[in-house]
Design a protein around this motif. Sequence first.
Motif, short mmCIF file in Angstrom:
data_model
loop_
_atom_site.label_atom_id
_atom_site.label_comp_id
_atom_site.label_asym_id
_atom_site.label_seq_id
_atom_site.Cartn_x
_atom_site.Cartn_y
_atom_site.Cartn_z
N SER A 217 19.01 -4.52 9.85
CA SER A 217 17.92 -3.66 10.29
C SER A 217 17.95 -2.32 9.56
N GLU A 218 19.15 -1.86 9.25
CA GLU A 218 19.24 -0.58 8.53
C GLU A 218 18.57 -0.71 7.16
N ALA A 219 18.91 -1.80 6.47
CA ALA A 219 18.37 -1.99 5.13
C ALA A 219 16.85 -2.13 5.16
N PHE A 220 16.37 -2.81 6.20
CA PHE A 220 14.93 -3.04 6.27
C PHE A 220 14.16 -1.78 6.64
N VAL A 221 14.66 -1.09 7.65
CA VAL A 221 13.96 0.10 8.13
C VAL A 221 13.97 1.20 7.07
N SER A 222 15.09 1.34 6.38
CA SER A 222 15.18 2.39 5.37
C SER A 222 14.43 2.01 4.09
N GLY A 223 13.98 0.77 3.99
CA GLY A 223 13.19 0.37 2.84
C GLY A 223 14.02 -0.15 1.67
N LYS A 224 15.31 -0.33 1.89
CA LYS A 224 16.13 -0.87 0.82
C LYS A 224 15.80 -2.33 0.58
N ALA A 225 15.29 -2.97 1.60
CA ALA A 225 14.87 -4.36 1.46
C ALA A 225 13.49 -4.51 2.08
N ASP A 226 12.62 -5.20 1.36
CA ASP A 226 11.27 -5.40 1.88
C ASP A 226 11.17 -6.67 2.70
N GLU A 227 12.05 -7.58 2.38
CA GLU A 227 12.06 -8.84 3.12
C GLU A 227 13.50 -9.26 3.31
N VAL A 228 13.76 -9.82 4.45
CA VAL A 228 15.11 -10.30 4.71
C VAL A 228 15.06 -11.79 5.03
N PHE A 229 15.85 -12.54 4.29
CA PHE A 229 15.93 -13.98 4.53
C PHE A 229 17.34 -14.33 4.96
N VAL A 230 17.43 -15.43 5.66
CA VAL A 230 18.75 -15.91 6.05
C VAL A 230 18.86 -17.37 5.64
N ARG B 190 0.83 -1.19 0.00
CA ARG B 190 0.00 0.00 0.00
C ARG B 190 0.87 1.25 0.00
N LYS B 191 1.86 1.18 0.82
CA LYS B 191 2.71 2.34 0.99
C LYS B 191 3.58 2.58 -0.25
N GLY B 192 4.19 1.51 -0.69
CA GLY B 192 5.21 1.68 -1.71
C GLY B 192 4.69 1.61 -3.13
N GLU B 193 3.42 1.24 -3.30
CA GLU B 193 2.83 1.12 -4.63
C GLU B 193 3.57 0.11 -5.48
N ARG B 194 4.25 -0.79 -4.83
CA ARG B 194 4.93 -1.82 -5.59
C ARG B 194 4.05 -3.04 -5.54
N GLY B 195 3.45 -3.33 -6.67
CA GLY B 195 2.37 -4.30 -6.67
C GLY B 195 2.76 -5.73 -6.37
N THR B 196 3.38 -6.39 -7.29
CA THR B 196 3.51 -7.84 -7.20
C THR B 196 4.73 -8.29 -6.43
N ASP B 197 4.73 -9.57 -6.16
CA ASP B 197 5.84 -10.17 -5.43
C ASP B 197 7.16 -9.99 -6.15
N ALA B 198 7.07 -10.04 -7.46
CA ALA B 198 8.28 -10.02 -8.25
C ALA B 198 9.07 -8.73 -8.07
N GLU B 199 8.37 -7.70 -7.70
CA GLU B 199 9.07 -6.44 -7.57
C GLU B 199 9.56 -6.16 -6.17
N LYS B 200 9.32 -7.12 -5.32
CA LYS B 200 9.81 -6.96 -3.96
C LYS B 200 11.33 -6.98 -3.94
N ARG B 201 11.86 -6.17 -3.10
CA ARG B 201 13.31 -6.20 -2.97
C ARG B 201 13.69 -7.05 -1.77
N MET B 202 14.52 -8.03 -2.06
CA MET B 202 14.89 -8.98 -1.02
C MET B 202 16.31 -8.74 -0.55
N MET B 203 16.52 -9.18 0.64
CA MET B 203 17.88 -9.21 1.13
C MET B 203 18.13 -10.63 1.61
N LEU B 204 19.31 -11.12 1.28
CA LEU B 204 19.62 -12.49 1.63
C LEU B 204 20.91 -12.53 2.43
#
Lengths: 85, 345
Positions: free
Chosen positions: B186-199, B77-91
């Motif tokens: 946490s920096e990447a997540f809070v700042s919105g550089k990553a929408d999801e973080v996986f390990v 809702r916030k980011g207007e980034r619709g689908t899963d494919a456009e999610k930015r991940m961090m691994l």
Amino acid sequence: MSSELQLKIISLKEVVYNDYVDSVTLPTKAGEITVLPHHAPLISHLAKGTLRARRRGSEGHPKAFDIQGGFMEITSNSRLTVLLG
Amino acid sequence: MATLRTIRLRIKGTKNIKQITRAMEAVSAVKMRKSQSVALAARPYAISALSLLHNLKRSVSTANVHPFLRTDAEQTRKGERGTDAEKRMMLVVVTSDKGLAGPFNTNVLKKAEQFVKNTTTPSPALPQSGGHPSSTEEGKKITLVTVGKKAGEYFSRRGRKPIVALTGYGDYGELAEVEPLFEAVSEAFVSGKADEVFVIYTNFLSAMKQEVVVRKLLPFSEEGLEEMVRGIVPERGRFAIKDTNIPMGTNETNNTNKSREYLFEPSPKEILEAILPALLKVQIYHAILEANASEHSSRMVAMRSATDNAGELIKSYTVSLNKARQAAINKELAEITGGSEALSA
């Protein structure tokens, strides 16, 4: 055991203390508090300071623990859990 | 044909190797046991923290309280980034600094590679030949953080440079040691550089069995934490516990007075703000501990088979040494008898 408080102090490395006590004094971020049995359920953020546990008629009491901060939780059945941060 | 001397040298060399691998096996066994006990020692803490969080969430509405809890729906809702494919991940890929640990690092890296492939939407129009990764395009969607030299080297070589490469998480460390990793995540997540973080790390099941697992670190979910806490207990061995039923806050507080609400000091929001980072730190810490235990046990197994192989090699060398020695003796005998016959004739 209902008139006693079960105190459990847990750090990441070990369970530091686990026994029944009469009262516990701990430093929270909002000031020092003393917890007696049948305290209302409470969750609080702990500050750096000294935690004191007292038990009448026991040796080595009051026990003092220097803590660096952490969290505490009191459940409705007089259980006090301290998580050291 | 190899001369006696070279065979003897080879046997000597193999014996030395065997000695070293045997020593490494013993060292790894000790380290494995130690890191396992460290990982287990953190368990009561994790369980209590989890039950605390559970009670906290029951009493307060957690929506929008802390960025770590932000859900997918809120995000889109916030980011207007619709689908899963456009999610930015961090691994976050957890490997070791040192090699000689059997398939330990390879397994993790394979899984990471697979994960990257699955999440970055493959464009079927492009031929996947030549091994030329379109890193500029894919790199936008997935960022890497590596722990351990091996992962850092692996991804750097493949043109997918990790944004943070951490090393030196060798043995059972302190909680404070995960600070840089925690900061990065946490920096990447809070700042919105990553929408999801996986390990991705290796979960220690038993000395013979480790499993590479992918876990979601952020956004924070209670289920994820619970799964992790369950994963602490190894399947078999000295530290295995038969009863895997963890006394979660759920069962415990449900039968007691439900109407009793918790008091919060100073305020629920402040406590949540303080406890979530602490929990995340514990989770990261734990992943690294598990990986350490796995690394050591994997190395132990690898070194054991190396020792066995060295023994086999020595055996076969000894056989050929004896054969060569016998051949030399026979040759000498033939020469002597031949010589004496020539004399007497």
